[in-house]
Structure formats: C-alpha cells, structure tokens
Write a protein that holds these residues in place. Structure first.
Motif, PDB file in Angstrom:
ATOM      1  N   THR A  68       4.744  12.478 -11.545  1.00  0.00           N
ATOM      2  CA  THR A  68       3.720  11.490 -11.856  1.00  0.00           C
ATOM      3  C   THR A  68       2.828  11.282 -10.645  1.00  0.00           C
ATOM      4  O   THR A  68       3.270  11.412  -9.499  1.00  0.00           O
ATOM      5  CB  THR A  68       4.339  10.134 -12.271  1.00  0.00           C
ATOM      6  OG1 THR A  68       5.127   9.618 -11.199  1.00  0.00           O
ATOM      7  CG2 THR A  68       5.188  10.278 -13.525  1.00  0.00           C
ATOM      8  N   VAL A  69       1.590  10.988 -10.923  1.00  0.00           N
ATOM      9  CA  VAL A  69       0.628  10.677  -9.870  1.00  0.00           C
ATOM     10  C   VAL A  69       0.058   9.288 -10.143  1.00  0.00           C
ATOM     11  O   VAL A  69      -0.119   8.894 -11.293  1.00  0.00           O
ATOM     12  CB  VAL A  69      -0.517  11.727  -9.781  1.00  0.00           C
ATOM     13  CG1 VAL A  69       0.035  13.061  -9.335  1.00  0.00           C
ATOM     14  CG2 VAL A  69      -1.250  11.877 -11.101  1.00  0.00           C
ATOM     15  N   GLY A  70      -0.195   8.562  -9.070  1.00  0.00           N
ATOM     16  CA  GLY A  70      -0.790   7.236  -9.200  1.00  0.00           C
ATOM     17  C   GLY A  70      -2.250   7.356  -9.573  1.00  0.00           C
ATOM     18  O   GLY A  70      -2.975   8.182  -9.025  1.00  0.00           O
ATOM     19  N   THR A  71      -2.675   6.535 -10.532  1.00  0.00           N
ATOM     20  CA  THR A  71      -4.069   6.571 -10.973  1.00  0.00           C
ATOM     21  C   THR A  71      -4.768   5.220 -10.838  1.00  0.00           C
ATOM     22  O   THR A  71      -5.991   5.154 -10.873  1.00  0.00           O
ATOM     23  CB  THR A  71      -4.164   7.040 -12.434  1.00  0.00           C
ATOM     24  OG1 THR A  71      -3.367   6.180 -13.260  1.00  0.00           O
ATOM     25  CG2 THR A  71      -3.695   8.482 -12.573  1.00  0.00           C
ATOM     26  N   HIS A  72      -3.987   4.159 -10.687  1.00  0.00           N
ATOM     27  CA  HIS A  72      -4.606   2.833 -10.544  1.00  0.00           C
ATOM     28  C   HIS A  72      -3.593   1.900  -9.889  1.00  0.00           C
ATOM     29  O   HIS A  72      -2.408   1.943 -10.207  1.00  0.00           O
ATOM     30  CB  HIS A  72      -5.003   2.269 -11.914  1.00  0.00           C
ATOM     31  CG  HIS A  72      -5.759   0.979 -11.821  1.00  0.00           C
ATOM     32  ND1 HIS A  72      -7.121   0.925 -11.620  1.00  0.00           N
ATOM     33  CD2 HIS A  72      -5.344  -0.307 -11.871  1.00  0.00           C
ATOM     34  CE1 HIS A  72      -7.494  -0.340 -11.566  1.00  0.00           C
ATOM     35  NE2 HIS A  72      -6.433  -1.104 -11.715  1.00  0.00           N
ATOM     36  N   ILE A  73      -4.090   1.050  -9.008  1.00  0.00           N
ATOM     37  CA  ILE A  73      -3.236   0.052  -8.370  1.00  0.00           C
ATOM     38  C   ILE A  73      -4.019  -1.259  -8.287  1.00  0.00           C
ATOM     39  O   ILE A  73      -5.194  -1.263  -7.925  1.00  0.00           O
ATOM     40  CB  ILE A  73      -2.737   0.516  -6.967  1.00  0.00           C
ATOM     41  CG1 ILE A  73      -1.702  -0.430  -6.394  1.00  0.00           C
ATOM     42  CG2 ILE A  73      -3.864   0.756  -6.009  1.00  0.00           C
ATOM     43  CD1 ILE A  73      -0.298  -0.113  -6.773  1.00  0.00           C
ATOM     44  N   ASP A  74      -3.386  -2.334  -8.691  1.00  0.00           N
ATOM     45  CA  ASP A  74      -4.004  -3.660  -8.622  1.00  0.00           C
ATOM     46  C   ASP A  74      -2.908  -4.625  -8.179  1.00  0.00           C
ATOM     47  O   ASP A  74      -2.171  -5.150  -9.011  1.00  0.00           O
ATOM     48  CB  ASP A  74      -4.570  -4.049  -9.984  1.00  0.00           C
ATOM     49  CG  ASP A  74      -5.268  -5.397  -9.959  1.00  0.00           C
ATOM     50  OD1 ASP A  74      -5.514  -5.936  -8.851  1.00  0.00           O
ATOM     51  OD2 ASP A  74      -5.565  -5.929 -11.039  1.00  0.00           O
ATOM     52  N   VAL A  75      -2.788  -4.779  -6.864  1.00  0.00           N
ATOM     53  CA  VAL A  75      -1.719  -5.621  -6.321  1.00  0.00           C
ATOM     54  C   VAL A  75      -2.252  -6.559  -5.253  1.00  0.00           C
ATOM     55  O   VAL A  75      -3.226  -6.261  -4.579  1.00  0.00           O
ATOM     56  CB  VAL A  75      -0.563  -4.775  -5.734  1.00  0.00           C
ATOM     57  CG1 VAL A  75       0.130  -3.966  -6.816  1.00  0.00           C
ATOM     58  CG2 VAL A  75      -1.007  -3.897  -4.602  1.00  0.00           C
ATOM     59  N   SER A  76      -1.563  -7.667  -5.108  1.00  0.00           N
ATOM     60  CA  SER A  76      -1.854  -8.593  -4.017  1.00  0.00           C
ATOM     61  C   SER A  76      -0.996  -8.213  -2.819  1.00  0.00           C
ATOM     62  O   SER A  76      -0.014  -7.492  -2.952  1.00  0.00           O
ATOM     63  CB  SER A  76      -1.510 -10.016  -4.455  1.00  0.00           C
ATOM     64  OG  SER A  76      -0.119 -10.102  -4.740  1.00  0.00           O
ATOM     65  N   HIS A  77      -1.404  -8.696  -1.645  1.00  0.00           N
ATOM     66  CA  HIS A  77      -0.542  -8.645  -0.467  1.00  0.00           C
ATOM     67  C   HIS A  77      -0.588 -10.055   0.099  1.00  0.00           C
ATOM     68  O   HIS A  77      -1.500 -10.415   0.836  1.00  0.00           O
ATOM     69  CB  HIS A  77      -1.018  -7.599   0.540  1.00  0.00           C
ATOM     70  CG  HIS A  77      -0.008  -7.320   1.598  1.00  0.00           C
ATOM     71  ND1 HIS A  77      -0.150  -6.277   2.475  1.00  0.00           N
ATOM     72  CD2 HIS A  77       1.160  -7.915   1.917  1.00  0.00           C
ATOM     73  CE1 HIS A  77       0.889  -6.248   3.301  1.00  0.00           C
ATOM     74  NE2 HIS A  77       1.693  -7.252   2.977  1.00  0.00           N
ATOM     75  N   GLU A  78       0.411 -10.855  -0.250  1.00  0.00           N
ATOM     76  CA  GLU A  78       0.360 -12.299  -0.084  1.00  0.00           C
ATOM     77  C   GLU A  78       0.967 -12.842   1.195  1.00  0.00           C
ATOM     78  O   GLU A  78       0.701 -13.991   1.549  1.00  0.00           O
ATOM     79  CB  GLU A  78       1.047 -12.962  -1.283  1.00  0.00           C
ATOM     80  CG  GLU A  78       0.396 -12.580  -2.598  1.00  0.00           C
ATOM     81  CD  GLU A  78       1.094 -13.164  -3.802  1.00  0.00           C
ATOM     82  OE1 GLU A  78       1.850 -14.145  -3.656  1.00  0.00           O
ATOM     83  OE2 GLU A  78       0.861 -12.642  -4.897  1.00  0.00           O
ATOM     84  N   ALA A  79       1.811 -12.059   1.864  1.00  0.00           N
ATOM     85  CA  ALA A  79       2.473 -12.588   3.064  1.00  0.00           C
ATOM     86  C   ALA A  79       2.766 -11.448   4.030  1.00  0.00           C
ATOM     87  O   ALA A  79       3.046 -10.328   3.611  1.00  0.00           O
ATOM     88  CB  ALA A  79       3.771 -13.301   2.694  1.00  0.00           C
ATOM     89  N   ALA A  80       2.690 -11.752   5.317  1.00  0.00           N
ATOM     90  CA  ALA A  80       2.967 -10.761   6.359  1.00  0.00           C
ATOM     91  C   ALA A  80       4.474 -10.566   6.509  1.00  0.00           C
ATOM     92  O   ALA A  80       5.242 -11.523   6.444  1.00  0.00           O
ATOM     93  CB  ALA A  80       2.366 -11.218   7.684  1.00  0.00           C
ATOM     94  N   THR A  81       4.860  -9.300   6.728  1.00  0.00           N
ATOM     95  CA  THR A  81       6.271  -8.959   6.914  1.00  0.00           C
ATOM     96  C   THR A  81       6.427  -8.227   8.241  1.00  0.00           C
ATOM     97  O   THR A  81       5.868  -7.141   8.420  1.00  0.00           O
ATOM     98  CB  THR A  81       6.767  -8.059   5.763  1.00  0.00           C
ATOM     99  OG1 THR A  81       6.571  -8.742   4.522  1.00  0.00           O
ATOM    100  CG2 THR A  81       8.239  -7.704   5.936  1.00  0.00           C
ATOM    101  N   PRO A  82       7.195  -8.807   9.180  1.00  0.00           N
ATOM    102  CA  PRO A  82       7.415  -8.125  10.457  1.00  0.00           C
ATOM    103  C   PRO A  82       8.440  -6.998  10.316  1.00  0.00           C
ATOM    104  O   PRO A  82       9.235  -6.993   9.374  1.00  0.00           O
ATOM    105  CB  PRO A  82       7.946  -9.230  11.367  1.00  0.00           C
ATOM    106  CG  PRO A  82       8.573 -10.216  10.437  1.00  0.00           C
ATOM    107  CD  PRO A  82       7.804 -10.136   9.146  1.00  0.00           C
ATOM    108  N   PRO A  83       8.419  -6.055  11.259  1.00  0.00           N
ATOM    109  CA  PRO A  83       9.423  -4.989  11.244  1.00  0.00           C
ATOM    110  C   PRO A  83      10.836  -5.577  11.303  1.00  0.00           C
ATOM    111  O   PRO A  83      11.057  -6.631  11.896  1.00  0.00           O
ATOM    112  CB  PRO A  83       9.130  -4.184  12.510  1.00  0.00           C
ATOM    113  CG  PRO A  83       7.755  -4.552  12.916  1.00  0.00           C
ATOM    114  CD  PRO A  83       7.505  -5.936  12.394  1.00  0.00           C
TER     115      PRO A  83
END
Length: 145
Positions: A68-83
């Motif tokens: 499968t190949v990705g064709t669409h992405i609609d996502v939030s990035h709501e919070a920072a995550t440290p290593p």
C-alpha cells in the motif's frame, strides 16, 4: 487483497522516540530545521502513523506482491514529544472502497494525545507499480537531455 480486508481492523504500534526522529534530524540540510527544538518531528509522526496502518493491513493483503502507498493524510500534531518517550499509534481501518483504504489514526505519548486524524492508502501491485515508475524515469531522463 484477501477477504479479511474489512473495516474494523485495529492495530496499535509503539515506538520510543530517538533523537534521530526529532525536528533537527528531519532535514539536516536545513539550517532552520537544525536550529529547532529536539522534539518528535511532524514528518516522522506522519511516517509512524503510516507504519502502523501498513502493519495493520499487511496480514490482509498478498504481501509483498501487494503493498500500500499513502495517498492522503489529514492529521493534527497537538503536543510536543521529547526523545525517550514512547509514542503509541492506534489505527483503525474505517472503510474499504475498492483498493482505497481509509483509516482513523491517533497517537499518544504517555502524557498527551499528540495526533488525531485520517489517513488514506491505496493497494498496489508492486511489480506493476515499479514498471510505471520505470516508465516515468525514462520519460523524465529523455526530457532532461
């Protein structure tokens, strides 16, 4: 595609964020990215969500001949995550429309929900896909000469 490729397939994928998946590592050629904080990069987050979707459905397709190949992405990035924090990506196949697959996706870092959204993938035949890419490359190289 197998008959088991049906809506309702769920998968949870866990990943501990290393420094190599932070913003400065996303495009080390970019002085702007290198100057950014060392937190989980959105680009790598998207890749993690895709990875979880792939893992969810591989048992339900004729892997590796079908992929499968990705064709669409609609996502939030709501919070920072440290290593060092572990991110859990949870995905659910919500629709199968022919070869188009639609997923609900979410990620949590143990403290916050860091992402929510929707992702679409398309089932391909690896051999035919590679042949089309070869045609594209041959067409591109002749126009560049």
């Amino acid at each position: 595609m197998k008959d088991t490729l049906q809506p309702g397939i769920r998968y949870e994928h866990k990943f501990i964020v290393p420094i190599s998946k932070t913003v400065p590592a996303l495009y080390p050629e970019s002085a702007e990215f290198v100057a950014m904080p060392e937190v989980f990069a959105t680009g790598f987050l998207v890749g993690l969500l895709e990875w979880a979707c792939i893992k969810a459905i591989n048992p339900h397709i004729d892997w590796p001949d079908e992929q499968t190949v990705g064709t669409h992405i609609d996502v939030s990035h709501e919070a920072a995550t440290p290593p060092g924090l572990e991110v859990t990506a949870t995905v659910e196949l919500t629709a199968v429309e022919g070869r188009k697959l639609i997923f609900a996706v979410e990620a949590h870092d143990g403290v916050d929900i860091i992402s929510k959204g929707r992702h679409e993938r398309f089932v391909i035949n690896r051999e035919r896909f590679a042949a089309k890419l070869g045609e594209k490359m041959r067409g591109n190289s002749s126009s560049c000469a």
